[in-house]
Design an enzyme around this catalytic site. Sequence first.
Site, short mmCIF file in Angstrom:
data_model
loop_
_atom_site.label_atom_id
_atom_site.label_comp_id
_atom_site.label_asym_id
_atom_site.label_seq_id
_atom_site.Cartn_x
_atom_site.Cartn_y
_atom_site.Cartn_z
N THR A 159 -2.82 36.90 13.36
CA THR A 159 -3.58 37.70 14.34
C THR A 159 -3.17 39.17 14.22
O THR A 159 -4.03 40.06 14.25
CB THR A 159 -3.34 37.18 15.77
OG1 THR A 159 -3.32 35.75 15.75
CG2 THR A 159 -4.42 37.65 16.72
N ASP A 192 1.24 42.16 19.46
CA ASP A 192 1.71 41.03 18.64
C ASP A 192 1.07 39.73 19.13
O ASP A 192 0.61 39.65 20.27
CB ASP A 192 3.24 40.94 18.72
CG ASP A 192 3.84 40.11 17.59
OD1 ASP A 192 3.09 39.61 16.73
OD2 ASP A 192 5.08 40.00 17.54
N GLY A 193 1.07 38.75 18.25
CA GLY A 193 0.55 37.43 18.58
C GLY A 193 1.60 36.57 19.24
O GLY A 193 2.71 37.01 19.56
N ASP A 210 2.76 32.03 19.56
CA ASP A 210 2.46 30.63 19.27
C ASP A 210 2.06 29.88 20.53
O ASP A 210 1.25 28.96 20.48
CB ASP A 210 3.66 29.97 18.59
CG ASP A 210 3.98 30.66 17.28
OD1 ASP A 210 3.10 30.70 16.41
OD2 ASP A 210 5.09 31.22 17.15
N GLY A 242 7.57 33.28 16.87
CA GLY A 242 8.46 33.10 15.72
C GLY A 242 7.94 32.14 14.68
O GLY A 242 8.66 31.81 13.74
N GLY A 243 6.68 31.69 14.85
CA GLY A 243 6.09 30.82 13.83
C GLY A 243 6.16 31.46 12.44
O GLY A 243 6.30 30.76 11.44
N GLY A 244 6.11 32.78 12.40
CA GLY A 244 6.20 33.49 11.13
C GLY A 244 7.63 33.88 10.77
O GLY A 244 7.88 34.48 9.73
N GLU A 260 10.77 41.19 16.17
CA GLU A 260 9.71 41.30 17.20
C GLU A 260 10.34 41.58 18.56
O GLU A 260 9.85 42.41 19.33
CB GLU A 260 8.91 39.99 17.24
CG GLU A 260 8.05 39.79 16.00
CD GLU A 260 7.40 38.42 15.91
OE1 GLU A 260 7.76 37.53 16.69
OE2 GLU A 260 6.54 38.26 15.04
C1 5RP Z 1 5.53 35.57 14.02
C2 5RP Z 1 4.99 35.33 15.38
C3 5RP Z 1 3.50 35.27 15.51
O1 5RP Z 1 3.11 36.20 16.45
C4 5RP Z 1 3.10 33.90 15.94
O2 5RP Z 1 3.63 32.95 15.03
C5 5RP Z 1 1.56 33.75 16.00
O3 5RP Z 1 1.05 33.80 14.70
P1 5RP Z 1 -0.48 33.75 14.39
O4 5RP Z 1 -1.08 35.01 14.87
O5 5RP Z 1 -0.52 33.61 12.88
O6 5RP Z 1 -1.06 32.53 15.07
O7 5RP Z 1 5.68 35.21 16.36
O8 5RP Z 1 6.93 35.51 14.00
#
Ligand code: 5RP
Length: 231
Positions: free
Chosen positions: A37, A87-88, A90, A101-103, A109
Amino acid sequence: MSLTQDQLKQAVAVAAVEHVRPFFDQHAIIGVGTGSTADLFIDALVAHKERFAGAVASSERSAVRLRGHGIRVVDLNEVSSLPVYVDGADEVTPQLAMLKGGGGALTREKIVAAVAQRFVCIADGSKLVEQLGRFPLPIEVIPMARAQVARHLTALGGEARLRGVVDGKPFITDNGNVILDVHGLRISDPVAFETLLDGIVGIVASGLFARRGADVLLLGTADGVSTLLPD
Ligand code: 5RP
């Protein structure tokens, strides 16, 4: 016709650019998050890149994308405050506590969010939950502390799994650490749980963003982008 998750992310990314436009001026440095995102937000920012001075990125991945678009990337140590961070997430609750933190970029962050005056969370509708924890909670850990932190997390009722190979390589954070993804948690008090995790030696940061949650959520739904404030 219903919109795909990617189309909803695209809609919130465009809405986020509109949301941050009032913060633009020739000196403005904005905070930019990480994930699919956030990538779309970066792409949507390009059309406005002459209207602000640059960006602080929460990951090497986002820094590369920003630079690729000709947007100046600034070291966080060179700025004393950021007007806004986008920021996005999860998962996000109606109180705007987030699981992130999925990424794997959660520590940076959290640092960038701490410096920002306003945290704008951008997410598709699937991310809104009443209780955090269905998505495994990422925790960044100093490598030598991995086993001892995992034992603590087991005692807290979670099942910690080392994030293994991602894109063909063992996953290492931008800070040289590992990620434990903690399954099976149902987090009823995110502020208390974040504080508890911060007290465990060896944890660099958890993906709970509750003490400093978002100030506003732009949520992409089939009916359009809603702007939500904390309940
Ligand atoms: C990365 C994050 C992202 O914001 C979270 O994982 C959402 O990711 P996406 O926009 O791909 O759904 O915290 O560390």
